[in-house]
Design a protein around this motif. Sequence first.
Motif, PDB file in Angstrom:
ATOM      1  N   ARG A  30      -2.602   0.864  -1.870  1.00  0.00           N
ATOM      2  CA  ARG A  30      -1.937   0.124  -2.952  1.00  0.00           C
ATOM      3  C   ARG A  30      -2.893  -0.210  -4.083  1.00  0.00           C
ATOM      4  O   ARG A  30      -2.507  -0.229  -5.246  1.00  0.00           O
ATOM      5  N   ASP A  49       2.637  -0.929   2.463  1.00  0.00           N
ATOM      6  CA  ASP A  49       3.827  -0.615   1.679  1.00  0.00           C
ATOM      7  C   ASP A  49       4.038  -1.742   0.666  1.00  0.00           C
ATOM      8  O   ASP A  49       3.105  -2.500   0.376  1.00  0.00           O
ATOM      9  N   ASP A  50       5.224  -1.871   0.140  1.00  0.00           N
ATOM     10  CA  ASP A  50       5.473  -2.890  -0.883  1.00  0.00           C
ATOM     11  C   ASP A  50       5.527  -4.306  -0.316  1.00  0.00           C
ATOM     12  O   ASP A  50       5.528  -5.267  -1.078  1.00  0.00           O
ATOM     13  N   TYR A  51       5.564  -4.448   1.016  1.00  0.00           N
ATOM     14  CA  TYR A  51       5.773  -5.761   1.621  1.00  0.00           C
ATOM     15  C   TYR A  51       4.660  -6.220   2.559  1.00  0.00           C
ATOM     16  O   TYR A  51       4.470  -7.417   2.743  1.00  0.00           O
ATOM     17  N   TYR A  53       0.523  -5.167   4.221  1.00  0.00           N
ATOM     18  CA  TYR A  53      -0.626  -4.286   4.083  1.00  0.00           C
ATOM     19  C   TYR A  53      -1.803  -4.810   4.892  1.00  0.00           C
ATOM     20  O   TYR A  53      -1.809  -5.949   5.359  1.00  0.00           O
TER      21      TYR A  53
END
Length: 138
Positions: A30, A49-51, A53
Amino acid sequence: MYLEHVNLVVSNVDTMLHFYKAAFPHWRVRSQGDSKWSGKPRKWLHFGDDYQYLALSDNGEAENRDLAGHQVGLAHFAYVTNDINAVVERLVSAGYEIDKHGPENPYRKNVYFIDPAGFEVEFVEYFSDIPSERNNDL
């Protein structure tokens, strides 16, 4: 509320990334960079991911705690999966060995790996949505 990230100080970020890419092929780096931490240079990256890490920082010193010992420190952390066999297959194919299997249980299957920094990582698949079954100690 949920856990967003775990920050791990390791000796080598790249070897850690190899392990976690095998476990989580849908995750990505990210962000990453170089900085100083308490006066010492380090490479860092966020892999997830987007939520959720993992925050990984290199240039760590010494060995991780003895997992069979009773020292204070992280014992292990766990990830829930809906296909534990696929996770195991990816990690074994990438060259990692199962450290141990969890006990036989009709409501879950779990397995433990040791990542390159010496952290114990559990992967668990649940076969029930009922908390009292998922969390039993058969």
